[in-house]
Write an enzyme that holds these catalytic residues in place. Structure first.
Site, PDB file in Angstrom:
ATOM      1  N   ALA A 120     -38.152 -24.572  10.098  1.00 56.40           N
ATOM      2  CA  ALA A 120     -36.937 -25.043  10.353  1.00 56.40           C
ATOM      3  C   ALA A 120     -36.155 -24.123  11.432  1.00 56.40           C
ATOM      4  O   ALA A 120     -34.931 -24.065  11.841  1.00 56.40           O
ATOM      5  CB  ALA A 120     -35.627 -25.294   9.459  1.00 56.40           C
ATOM      6  N   LYS A 121     -36.804 -22.785  11.568  1.00 58.04           N
ATOM      7  CA  LYS A 121     -36.313 -21.601  12.405  1.00 58.04           C
ATOM      8  C   LYS A 121     -36.344 -22.009  13.969  1.00 58.04           C
ATOM      9  O   LYS A 121     -37.133 -22.949  14.204  1.00 58.04           O
ATOM     10  CB  LYS A 121     -36.968 -20.502  12.181  1.00 58.04           C
ATOM     11  CG  LYS A 121     -37.018 -19.815  10.732  1.00 58.04           C
ATOM     12  CD  LYS A 121     -35.500 -19.492  10.056  1.00 58.04           C
ATOM     13  CE  LYS A 121     -35.573 -18.799   9.000  1.00 58.04           C
ATOM     14  NZ  LYS A 121     -34.368 -18.585   8.432  1.00 58.04           N
TER      15      LYS A 121
END
Length: 363
Positions: free
Chosen positions: A185-186
């Site tokens: 999710a970065k």
């Protein structure tokens, strides 16, 4: 309307053919550990960041451990950092037997307040770890000046900020060592866990390369007590594809953030994100502050709008850090922000219609 917070599925569809071919190539070569794709990624990361050395590793937490181990942080040492961050920042300090020493944050950027650092420095202090929260670097001019004055090392926790800049320099090239995370999710995510450390110091780079391989100097010869901290070939192959498109994704994130800000700027019940003129943000999150967070989150949930809280409890109040002796009220800005912060859907693919719908429901 049903909105996706990170929209990982959509991103995969965009680059599906290249990514799946890269995965298939690794599977066919059967070189799953330290394959050619790992060296290719590290070279590309060096080119992207202008850091002289990029060393890939297993995740963002291990990146912090590698950085501190390379700088010989030991039991009894003190490391100054922020209580308003993910637990890994301080957890790794404690894991090595050192003591996390917290400093409150700036109320506008939510990054560590450099004006409060010097009063926390003692003869035991060995390093400062500023966190580039939500994607924006901290005030590195002041922090570097303090570190130089007191002969301290600086490690940037850039888990959320890969590709951000401070005075035109990426935060991967601003400190003795900078770290990042490639958690899915970065802003730049792989398909599992992954991370990297960056430095301009050849000796530190070589030491971290050794430390991630159990401290090996050559096969089965160990110079240091190290760790199993490699990034596997499959994740490297995925990141090699995604890194090519990352500048475009960063630009789209900034565009989404700008649209949010324009749509919300006249709402008096919301504190909007602030980006200092010296910096650019990777916009890992678009985080606003509201007084009625729980009520608002429930309202948005019913409207199909996901939200998140990064982070609901500052580290000095976490049960695992009771031994440090902090109490409620010690870091008032971190505590207030933790009670009010709320992250809206943020990814490069949030549409204008979705932004309009989200902002209408924030009214």
């Amino acid at each position: 309307m049903k909105i996706d917070f990170a929209n990982l599925q959509y991103q995969h569809e965009l680059y599906k053919e290249e990514i799946e071919n890269a995965i298939l190539q690794v599977a066919r070569n059967c070189n799953f550990i330290m394959g050619n794709e790992v060296q290719e990624l590290e070279k590309s990361l060096e080119e992207f960041t202008s850091a002289k050395y990029a060393v890939s590793c297993s995740n963002g937490t291990d990146a912090l451990l590698l950085a501190m181990m390379a700088l010989d942080i030991k039991p009894g040492d003190e490391v100054i950092t922020t209580p308003f961050t993910f637990i890994a920042t301080a957890e790794t300090i404690a894991f090595l037997g050192a003591t996390p020493v917290f400093v409150d944050i700036d109320e506008k950027t939510y990054n560590i307040d450099p004006n409060k650092i010097e009063e926390k420095i003692t003869p035991k202090t060995k390093a400062i770890i500023p966190v580039s929260i939500y994607g924006q670097p901290a005030d590195m001019d002041k922090i570097s000046e303090i570190a130089k004055k007191h002969n301290l090392k600086v490690i940037i926790d850039g888990a959320q900020s890969f590709g951000s800049t401070y005075n035109g320099i990426t935060d991967s090239a601003l400190a003795d060592i900078s770290t990042t995370s490639f958690f899915p999710a970065k802003p730049l995510g792989c398909y599992g866990d992954g991370g990297a450390v960056f430095t301009n110091d050849e000796n530190l780079a070589n030491k971290m390369k050794s430390l991630r391989l159990h401290g090996q100097s050559k096969r089965y010869h160990h110079k240091y007590i190290g760790m199993g901290g490699r990034l596997d070939t499959m994740q490297s192959a995925i990141l090699n594809v995604k890194l090519k498109y990352y500048p475009k994704d960063l630009a789209k994130r900034a565009e989404v953030a700008s649209k949010y800000t324009k749509a919300l700027e006249n709402k008096s019940n919301i504190v909007l994100p602030y980006v200092d003129k010296k910096t650019t943000s990777a916009w890992a999150q678009y985080s606003i502050r509201v007084k009625n967070r729980d009520e608002l989150q429930e309202k948005l949930k019913l409207a199909g709008i996901p939200t998140a809280v990064h982070y609901p409890m500052p580290l000095h109040l976490q049960e695992c850090f009771i031994y440090l002796g902090y109490k409620k009220g010690d870091f008032p800005i971190s505590e207030i922000v933790s009670e009010e912060i709320m992250s809206l859907p943020m990814n490069p693919y949030v549409t204008d219609e979705e932004i309009e719908y989200i902002c209408e429901n924030l009214g």
